[in-house]
Design a protein around this motif. Structure first.
Motif, PDB file in Angstrom:
ATOM      1  N   THR A   1      10.027   4.355   1.099  1.00 17.07           N
ATOM      2  CA  THR A   1       8.741   4.009   0.501  1.00 17.07           C
ATOM      3  C   THR A   1       7.625   4.511   1.388  1.00 17.07           C
ATOM      4  O   THR A   1       7.832   4.780   2.576  1.00 17.07           O
ATOM      5  CB  THR A   1       8.614   2.488   0.281  1.00 17.07           C
ATOM      6  N   ARG A   2       6.458   4.630   0.833  1.00 13.87           N
ATOM      7  CA  ARG A   2       5.251   4.977   1.607  1.00 13.87           C
ATOM      8  C   ARG A   2       4.346   3.756   1.652  1.00 13.87           C
ATOM      9  O   ARG A   2       4.089   3.117   0.626  1.00 13.87           O
ATOM     10  CB  ARG A   2       4.514   6.157   0.990  1.00 13.87           C
ATOM     11  N   ILE A   3       3.846   3.434   2.844  1.00 13.48           N
ATOM     12  CA  ILE A   3       3.001   2.259   3.029  1.00 13.48           C
ATOM     13  C   ILE A   3       1.755   2.607   3.830  1.00 13.48           C
ATOM     14  O   ILE A   3       1.717   3.587   4.585  1.00 13.48           O
ATOM     15  CB  ILE A   3       3.751   1.129   3.757  1.00 13.48           C
ATOM     16  N   GLU A   4       0.743   1.792   3.655  1.00  9.49           N
ATOM     17  CA  GLU A   4      -0.392   1.730   4.561  1.00  9.49           C
ATOM     18  C   GLU A   4      -0.423   0.328   5.165  1.00  9.49           C
ATOM     19  O   GLU A   4       0.032  -0.628   4.535  1.00  9.49           O
ATOM     20  CB  GLU A   4      -1.706   1.992   3.832  1.00  9.49           C
ATOM     21  N   ALA A   5      -0.949   0.209   6.366  1.00  9.83           N
ATOM     22  CA  ALA A   5      -1.074  -1.098   7.020  1.00  9.83           C
ATOM     23  C   ALA A   5      -2.204  -1.028   8.032  1.00  9.83           C
ATOM     24  O   ALA A   5      -2.313  -0.051   8.782  1.00  9.83           O
ATOM     25  CB  ALA A   5       0.227  -1.490   7.713  1.00  9.83           C
ATOM     26  N   MET A   6      -3.043  -2.069   8.045  1.00  5.32           N
ATOM     27  CA  MET A   6      -4.157  -2.112   8.978  1.00  5.32           C
ATOM     28  C   MET A   6      -4.397  -3.542   9.446  1.00  5.32           C
ATOM     29  O   MET A   6      -4.299  -4.490   8.661  1.00  5.32           O
ATOM     30  CB  MET A   6      -5.452  -1.614   8.323  1.00  5.32           C
TER      31      MET A   6
END
Length: 275
Positions: A148-153
């Motif tokens: 999967t592709r994720i973003e996280a901040m």
């Protein structure tokens, strides 16, 4: 010293100071070493399931903002995990400091729009450590069976005297400012004199200096930095609240989004240090 636990807020304290974590989003809402608060929360904050609020250290995942690093249109800003309660799996607190570990997973977010775009077994673990000098957050995102592709901040609201503040450490890094559409290369030090929403092409250790002192922020596993302040034109804050905080965010978004392989994980960290 044992933690104080209510239905919503976990408080760990000792002679070193105080740490508060709201179950909703595993949001650190207070870090007060020596009794001096380092985080900001807006006056009208009303934590409730399914929404975010301005304050503390929200976690934005599995997307950030409008999901610029993903190939589909997200239904709302800043992801899923800030909108559900996390479970505490470990906590300790003493006179020298405190540690707490919280977890959530895709089963807790499956009722939210956009959750079906991610694996059904995606998992999240947050470890928070605090003492009289440092606050460290470490987020591990794991995808056991599917890529999967994720973003996280991490999206910390830092208690800052904005009119006197200067930020150093991002000099020479390219950015795009979404408050006015401009692009450029940062010049250090950066002063904040109005609305700012700069997304940087790299992350680096930064220092905020203001009339009350200085604070260092060091990222780990981050490819993106964001500096944000709404300025006076934003209607989501009380008058002059914008002068009391600065968001310096670290993580993986836009071109820095992370491709997780089946069985893989990504660890994102941020460490705040009082000078």
């Amino acid at each position: 010293m044992p933690a104080t636990v209510s239905a919503d807020v976990h408080r760990l304290s000792g002679r070193w100071g105080r740490l508060d974590i709201h179950a909703l989003g595993a949001t650190v809402t207070s870090w007060a070493p020596g009794g001096v608060e380092q985080l900001f929360t807006c006056e009208d904050a009303e934590p409730s399931p399914g929404r975010m609020w301005h304050g503390g250290v929200p976690i934005c995942a599995p997307w950030f903002g409008s999901g610029m690093g993903l190939d589909w249109e997200v239904p709302f800003r800043h992801g899923l995990v800030s909108r559900v309660a996390w479970q505490v799996v470990h906590s300790t607190s003493g006179d020298d400091g405190a540690t707490i570990v919280l977890r959530t997973d895709a089963r807790s977010t499956c009722h939210l729009a956009g959750s079906d775009r991610f694996p059904a077994d995606l998992g999240y673990e947050l470890r928070v450590e605090a003492d009289a000098r440092e606050l460290a957050l470490s987020l591990t995102i794991t995808s056991p069976t599917q890529p999967t592709r994720i973003e996280a901040m991490f999206h910390p609201y830092l208690a800052t005297d904005v009119p006197s503040a200067r930020l150093t450490g991002l000099g020479g890094i390219s950015y795009r400012d979404y408050s006015d559409g401009t692009q450029g290369v940062e010049v250090s030090p950066l002063a904040i004199d109005g609305a700012l929403d700069r997304v940087y092409d790299a992350a680096a250790r930064v220092t905020i200096q203001d009339s009350s002192g200085s604070l260092d922020l060091a990222p780990e596993g981050a490819a993106t930095a964001v500096v944000w302040n709404p300025g006076i034109v934003d209607g989501g804050f009380a008058p002059r609240e914008w002068q009391r905080f600065l968001c310096v965010e670290f993580g993986n978004a836009a071109a820095g989004a992370v491709d997780l392989q089946a069985g893989g994980s990504h660890r994102l960290g941020i460490r705040l240090t009082r000078a």
